[in-house]
Design a protein around this motif. Structure first.
Motif, PDB file in Angstrom:
ATOM      1  N   LEU A 188      11.091  14.164  41.098  1.00  0.00           N
ATOM      2  CA  LEU A 188      11.417  12.744  41.060  1.00  0.00           C
ATOM      3  C   LEU A 188      12.326  12.379  39.888  1.00  0.00           C
ATOM      4  CD1 LEU A 188       7.944  11.178  41.957  1.00  0.00           C
ATOM      5  CD2 LEU A 188      10.006  11.165  43.381  1.00  0.00           C
ATOM      6  N   VAL A 189      11.925  12.776  38.671  1.00  0.00           N
ATOM      7  CA  VAL A 189      12.661  12.339  37.477  1.00  0.00           C
ATOM      8  C   VAL A 189      13.090  13.484  36.569  1.00  0.00           C
ATOM      9  CG1 VAL A 189      11.494  10.103  37.487  1.00  0.00           C
ATOM     10  CG2 VAL A 189      10.530  11.983  36.154  1.00  0.00           C
ATOM     11  N   GLY A 190      12.592  14.690  36.866  1.00  0.00           N
ATOM     12  CA  GLY A 190      12.880  15.817  35.980  1.00  0.00           C
ATOM     13  C   GLY A 190      11.902  15.867  34.827  1.00  0.00           C
ATOM     14  N   LEU A 191      11.417  17.061  34.513  1.00  0.00           N
ATOM     15  CA  LEU A 191      10.437  17.215  33.443  1.00  0.00           C
ATOM     16  C   LEU A 191      11.088  17.457  32.086  1.00  0.00           C
ATOM     17  CD1 LEU A 191       7.612  19.496  34.934  1.00  0.00           C
ATOM     18  CD2 LEU A 191       7.351  17.168  34.076  1.00  0.00           C
ATOM     19  N   ARG A 192      12.123  18.253  32.108  1.00  0.00           N
ATOM     20  CA  ARG A 192      12.624  18.786  30.847  1.00  0.00           C
ATOM     21  C   ARG A 192      13.925  18.131  30.413  1.00  0.00           C
ATOM     22  NH1 ARG A 192      11.685  24.728  28.722  1.00  0.00           N
ATOM     23  NH2 ARG A 192      12.875  24.622  26.776  1.00  0.00           N
ATOM     24  N   VAL A 193      14.052  17.917  29.100  1.00  0.00           N
ATOM     25  CA  VAL A 193      15.298  17.391  28.543  1.00  0.00           C
ATOM     26  C   VAL A 193      16.365  18.483  28.599  1.00  0.00           C
ATOM     27  CG1 VAL A 193      14.086  15.800  27.007  1.00  0.00           C
ATOM     28  CG2 VAL A 193      14.666  18.101  26.191  1.00  0.00           C
ATOM     29  N   SER A 194      17.618  18.097  28.395  1.00  0.00           N
ATOM     30  CA  SER A 194      18.714  19.069  28.413  1.00  0.00           C
ATOM     31  C   SER A 194      18.666  19.960  27.166  1.00  0.00           C
ATOM     32  CB  SER A 194      20.057  18.343  28.461  1.00  0.00           C
ATOM     33  OG  SER A 194      20.298  17.670  27.226  1.00  0.00           O
ATOM     34  N   ARG A 195      19.425  21.024  27.198  1.00  0.00           N
ATOM     35  CA  ARG A 195      19.468  21.947  26.073  1.00  0.00           C
ATOM     36  C   ARG A 195      19.955  21.240  24.805  1.00  0.00           C
ATOM     37  NH1 ARG A 195      19.736  27.425  25.110  1.00  0.00           N
ATOM     38  NH2 ARG A 195      20.982  28.033  23.282  1.00  0.00           N
ATOM     39  N   VAL A 196      20.982  20.434  24.945  1.00  0.00           N
ATOM     40  CA  VAL A 196      21.531  19.722  23.790  1.00  0.00           C
ATOM     41  C   VAL A 196      20.491  18.765  23.214  1.00  0.00           C
ATOM     42  CG1 VAL A 196      23.260  18.047  23.039  1.00  0.00           C
ATOM     43  CG2 VAL A 196      23.920  19.927  24.560  1.00  0.00           C
ATOM     44  N   GLU A 197      19.785  18.047  24.085  1.00  0.00           N
ATOM     45  CA  GLU A 197      18.776  17.102  23.628  1.00  0.00           C
ATOM     46  C   GLU A 197      17.620  17.819  22.927  1.00  0.00           C
ATOM     47  OE1 GLU A 197      19.091  13.515  26.915  1.00  0.00           O
ATOM     48  OE2 GLU A 197      18.074  15.379  27.459  1.00  0.00           O
ATOM     49  N   GLU A 198      17.233  18.962  23.446  1.00  0.00           N
ATOM     50  CA  GLU A 198      16.147  19.716  22.824  1.00  0.00           C
ATOM     51  C   GLU A 198      16.548  20.225  21.449  1.00  0.00           C
ATOM     52  OE1 GLU A 198      13.254  23.592  23.711  1.00  0.00           O
ATOM     53  OE2 GLU A 198      14.432  22.694  25.337  1.00  0.00           O
ATOM     54  N   ILE A 199      17.774  20.677  21.314  1.00  0.00           N
ATOM     55  CA  ILE A 199      18.245  21.181  20.021  1.00  0.00           C
ATOM     56  C   ILE A 199      18.340  20.053  19.000  1.00  0.00           C
ATOM     57  CG2 ILE A 199      20.237  22.176  18.822  1.00  0.00           C
ATOM     58  CD1 ILE A 199      20.715  23.882  21.352  1.00  0.00           C
ATOM     59  N   LYS A 200      18.841  18.895  19.423  1.00  0.00           N
ATOM     60  CA  LYS A 200      18.940  17.756  18.508  1.00  0.00           C
ATOM     61  C   LYS A 200      17.560  17.219  18.138  1.00  0.00           C
ATOM     62  CE  LYS A 200      23.503  15.918  19.695  1.00  0.00           C
ATOM     63  NZ  LYS A 200      24.233  14.732  20.217  1.00  0.00           N
ATOM     64  N   GLY A 201      16.617  17.330  19.032  1.00  0.00           N
ATOM     65  CA  GLY A 201      15.282  16.795  18.802  1.00  0.00           C
ATOM     66  C   GLY A 201      15.041  15.550  19.623  1.00  0.00           C
TER      67      GLY A 201
END
Length: 457
Positions: free
Chosen positions: A424-437
């Motif tokens: 529905l909405v996706g569970l995981r943030v993008s790689r860039v978002e995860e690296i930035k925090g």
């Protein structure tokens, strides 16, 4: 003769009336005394249950501190938001649906069918004041079950996806399963409780349920970037504040006395005994976890030792009123060893990334604690002597059934829900978002202003 007879009758009548009057007066005094005792006990029960609920609510702060401390600074605000969300959303849902599903009129031992929107609590009754307090006590337990999941999916999950996860847990997964084991608290016993299942304060109903949903979540969202090398060897991703995590453990330990002893919902002599068992199990879990990690890895590592405290507390929660003090120590000690070994197994063998060890602490040790009731419940648990259950194994069989059923329900429904939310909405943030925090990318602010570091960490 007749005059004398009349005089005697009159005197006798006066005597009888006097006796009756004295008897009525004594009965009235006795009734008044009983009413005073009843009101005193009822009010004491309300105060004690409310105090227990307040202590359990404060455990939300403990969970937040542990999770923040054991993860990286760039995600601290996100973690705080999730823990506040669990309490806020959980309370609202428990008002609307959760309490009714859990404690309403029983439907085939599966779920409750009335009491939605507090209809059964706010209606005028002799027990209304206590019922309102009981609702509050149960609502903070629902929030605890959801919060357990937060740590296992930390640092890589979309915030709006987590909102949906929290709603599903507190509004559906937890209250239905809770009815099976605790519906009898309001006279609406579920099917598992009717078989004799014992889980006094929630080793399985709260902790294992949260732990198994956490397992489903960690598997669905996948490991954090950089957690595993190409050869699947795990890489330690250290938390940013061990003092913060330590404070969280002490807050949880403090709140656990409300969690366990408060579950009597009655101010009587058993609360001190339950508090004793709770404290001893936490101490034993801490000691054996410290020794285990020291022997296995060469150092008495702090985070594992802290998880040992929590493991012991989780383990004793099911049998805190049924175990002897020696039994409580044994259960805590077993869970302290188990949590170290299981965290390593999940991390290194199964390659499941659980940043705070929630699956091991709550899922596995909750199950062990529930099973321990069938093995170590003392026939005379008020005595410090002996801790081996002397009856047949029927109780252990019921406890095992409960553990298996709760795993199947929580992990199964949790897995389906995580997959649906991902679609529905996706569970995981993008790689860039995860690296930035997630603090910046999800909430637009830093937990520690000016200290943000962009890196592959």
């Amino acid at each position: 003769m007749s005059v004398c007879k009349g005089t005697l009758s009159r005197n006798g009548l006066i005597a009888v009336m006097t006796v009756l009057a004295l008897g009525a007066s004594a009965s009235l005094v006795h009734a008044e005394e009983e009413a005073v005792v009843y009101l005193t006990q009822t009010n004491a029960n309300i105060v004690w249950t409310l105090l227990g609920a307040i202590l359990v609510m404060f455990m939300q702060a403990g969970f937040a501190m542990v999770e923040c401390g054991l993860t990286r600074s760039k995600n601290a605000s996100n973690i705080l938001m999730k823990n506040m969300l669990d309490f806020g959303v959980g309370s609202m849902l428990f008002v609307m649906f959760g309490y009714g599903l859990m404690f309403g009129a029983d439907f085939s031992g599966i779920f409750g069918t009335d009491g939605f929107f507090l209809s059964s609590i706010l209606a005028p009754s002799a027990t209304r004041d206590f019922d309102i307090t009981f609702w509050f006590f149960q609502s903070v337990f629902a929030a605890t079950a959801a919060t357990i999941v937060s740590g296992s999916v930390a640092e890589r999950t979309k915030f709006h996806a987590y909102i949906l996860i929290s709603i599903v847990i507190t509004g559906f997964i937890y209250p239905i399963a809770g009815h099976w084991a605790w519906g009898g608290l309001t006279g609406n016993a579920g099917w598992l409780e009717s078989l004799g299942f014992i889980d006094f304060a929630g080793s399985t109903v709260v902790h294992s349920l949260g732990g198994w949903v956490a397992l489903a979540g960690a598997m669905a969202v996948g490991p954090r970037i950089g957690k595993y090398m190409p050869d699947k060897k795990p890489r330690a991703i250290l938390g940013h504040s061990m003092p913060m995590a330590g404070l969280g453990v002490f807050i949880l330990w403090f709140g656990w006395f409300g969690f366990n002893a408060g579950s009597t919902t009655m101010a009587d002599g058993s609360i001190g005994y339950i508090a004793l068992n709770t404290s001893l199990a936490g101490c034993a879990g801490m000691i054996t976890a410290m020794i285990t990690v020291w022997v296995r890895f060469g150092k008495p590592e702090a985070s594992m030792t802290m998880n040992g405290v929590l493991a012991g507390l989780v383990g004793v929660t099911a049998g805190c009123s049924e175990l002897s003090p020696l039994g409580a120590i044994l259960v805590g000690a077993i869970c302290g060893v188990a949590v170290v070994l299981v965290i390593h197994f999940i991390d290194s063998v199964l390659c499941i990334d659980d940043p705070v060890g929630a699956i091991s602490v709550h899922g596995v040790c909750g199950a062990l604690g529930t099973l321990s009731v069938g093995l170590f419940a003392s026939p005379d648990f008020g005595s410090a002597s002996g801790f081996i259950y002397t009856g047949d194994l029927s109780l252990f069989g019921v406890q095992l059934l409960g553990v298996v059923v709760f795993f199947a329900w929580a992990f199964g429904v949790g897995t389906v829900c995580f997959k649906l939310i991902d679609k529905l909405v996706g569970l995981r943030v993008s790689r860039v978002e995860e690296i930035k925090g997630l603090d910046i990318t999800e909430h637009g602010s830093e937990a520690y202003n000016g200290f943000q570091i962009f890196s592959v960490e």
